[in-house]
Every structure is written in C-alpha cells, then in structure tokens.
Design a protein around this motif. Structure first.
Motif: not given
Length: 348
Positions: A120-121, A291-296, A312-321
């Motif tokens: 997650v970036t 081939k690898k999973v990356r979100t942000s 606001n941390i919501n989008s980062f937390k959603e990126a983690v989940f």
C-alpha cells in the motif's frame, strides 16, 4: 506467506511533507488493525517517532533493519535510513522526494522478493520524487516496470469500478495514444482482474467514448467510429460482455454505471472526476494487471492540510482492507483454477 501467518502488508511512506505519515500512523493507531495483517512500514524509526509525537499518538512502533525481523502484532518499521530528516509540512522539497523514493524502492524490492505479500503506497509528490531512478508520471508506471507487468489504473469501491485506457497522458495526445491494440489489452486486463480479484465470473464492462457524444457518428471526431467501435465489436465477437461506447457526459448522472461491473474511461479526468465525486474518501486506487497486489488511497499529498492533524484516514484504511481482500481472493482463484473440478457448483 506461511500457513497460519497474517498477511505482511508493506507500506511506502510517500512524501513526508504531506499527509502520508499521518494517515499511515493513525490507521494503525487502532490496535484492531493488527488482527488483520502485519504492517511493515518502510521509512525509519526516527522519522516515525517525530511524526508520532507531532500528532500526539500513543502507538508503539517496532524498529527493524530487515524484513525478516518483523514481528506479528506490532507496527514494524524497516529502517531504510537512520539519519534525521528535516520535515516541513506543506512544502515541496526535492530532498524529501528522495526519501519518498527510497521508501518506495525498498518496499518494491521486498514485494518482488516475496518478503511482503502486498503493498500500500502513501501519496508522493510527483515533482519532487523525479530523478534518474524515478522518471515516471506516478506509482503505476514505476511499478509496471519493476514488477514487469501491463499495469492499469483501476479505481474501485464495492459499488463502482473505473479503469482507464490512458492515465497520465496529456489531453492533446489522447487520440493518438488510443489504438485497437491498447483497447484490447486494457479490456483484457480488466476482464481478468474482475474474475481473479473480485469474484465476477462473467464481467459486464462499459466503455466510454473518446469524443463528446462518442463523436456523434463522426461529426465530432472520427476516433470513436474508426477505432473504438470496431475494436469493441471484435472483442464482443470473442465472447466478452463489452458495451459502448457510451457518451460520458450523461453516463454517471443517469446511473447507467450501476448496470455494469466496471466502466472503462478513455482518459484520466473522464473517469476520475465522476469516480471521486461519487466516492471520494472511500475509493481505492488499485494497480491491476500485475502479479503482485498494490493499492493506494484515492487522494494526493494534500499539502494544504499537512501537519494540521486533520487528515481523513478513510481512503487509506480502505486501501489496506482492499489489498488484503484482493490478496485472499486471488489465492482462492489460483487454487480453483489449478483444481477445476472444485469449481463445479461454485461462483468464482
């Protein structure tokens, strides 16, 4: 990941003068997050200790020099550097850009070597990160090169998924960049992604036109008639449920997007303006095709509020989940495709 272990979630810290450090630390300030994964932040204990104090957070961080030393149940920080960093919130600083790249480089290497499971970036500043080592318009292109894949920017929520034929391309160049080969490649990436990463066995995909009103039968540009329509028909002839081109101006307002599993926009703003309008703060930027999973998260460095303790941390937390969810779904998909008899009676 060994059986019984939590997913190792790598995090690149982004631009330290922006909100990246704040949203990362505040996400894991909730100790329940450690029930879902083992966070591995690529930065330094000194830097994160400064940020922890600045934002008055009581979390404990565990410093390590190698990923092999990380411990489950702790917020692990890999010391990519050990010197003090001069952080000035809200300022563009090439020196800070170098730290953003060092974090990203170390995290990407760990991902390539299977030392972490997903990445997650946090947001970078695309100007200050530029160097001989990072000469890209953003994360997506860099990761495509490092992870040797055909990447696609795929903005996702549970209810809305928008992919792009072209991402960071100047508007004047769009018509020349969109070719039949590009259209086929991007649709194939999204089709496969919807199957293996989102459990949609027969995806329905909508494609937005290149020109206003999809060219009005050639009156407003010829590209929709000569390039987009015949290519989509060719793809349909192969059995994929691909529809369009649709006029972009009314597509989302009429809620037509709700009839499809994904929407493909021809260019960046055509897709991201409606996506962020409908789902800002909840959306996730997922790099499909690798081939690898990356979100942000779906936002940038937000220099205007950096350091003010208001991000606001919501989008980062959603990126983690979302990274964790996609990783698990893809593993399940691979097991099913390796053992096709197990798929009978089940929806992939």
């Amino acid at each position: 990941m060994k059986s019984g272990q939590k997913i190792k979630l790598g995090i690149s810290i982004g631009d330290l003068n922006g909100i990246g450090g704040e949203i990362v630390l505040k996400t894991f300030d909730d100790s329940r997050m450690l029930d879902f994964c083992t966070p591995v932040i690529f930065a330094s204990v000194k830097t994160l200790s400064f940020l922890k104090k600045h934002f008055d957070l009581g979390i404990n961080i565990h410093g390590v020099d190698e990923v092999s030393q990380v411990i489950e149940g702790k917020i692990n920080v890999v010391n990519v550097w050990k010197e003090n960093v001069n952080i000035n919130f809200g300022e563009e600083d090439p020196a800070i850009g170098k730290y953003a790249f060092r974090s990203l480089e170390a995290a990407t290497k760990a991902l390539k070597n299977d030392e972490i499971d997903v990445l997650v970036t946090a947001p970078i500043n695309k100007n200050t990160i530029q160097s001989e080592d990072f000469n890209f318009p953003g994360h997506t292109d860099y990761l495509a090169k490092e992870l040797e894949g055909d990447s696609l920017m795929f903005m996702v929520t549970d209810k809305l998924k928008v992919g792009l034929l072209t991402d960071h391309v100047a508007l004047k160049d769009i018509a020349n960049v969109i070719t039949p080969q590009l259209i086929e490649k991007k649709i194939e990436i999204i089709h496969k992604t919807l199957q293996q990463d989102f459990r949609i066995s027969k995806p329905k995909i909508a494609v937005l036109g290149i020109n206003p009103h999809s060219g009005d039968n050639g009156l407003i540009g010829k590209e929709d008639e000569t390039i987009l329509k015949p290519t989509l028909q060719k793809i349909r002839d192969k059995g994929k449920l691909v529809f369009g081109p649709f006029a972009a101006d009314s597509f989302f307002g009429s809620k037509n997007h709700e009839n499809f599993d994904a929407v493909i926009a021809s260019y960046h703003d055509q897709g991201l303006i409606p996506f962020k309008t409908l789902s800002f703060g909840e959306g996730v930027n997922y790099t499909a095709g690798l081939k690898k999973v990356r979100t942000s998260p779906d936002h940038g460095t937000a220099f205007e509020i950096a350091g003010k303790n208001t991000a606001n941390i919501n989008s980062f937390k959603e990126a983690v989940f979302k990274a964790l969810e996609i990783y698990k779904t893809r593993k399940e998909y691979k097991k099913l495709t390796r053992n096709p008899l197990k798929k009978q009676g089940k929806k992939i």
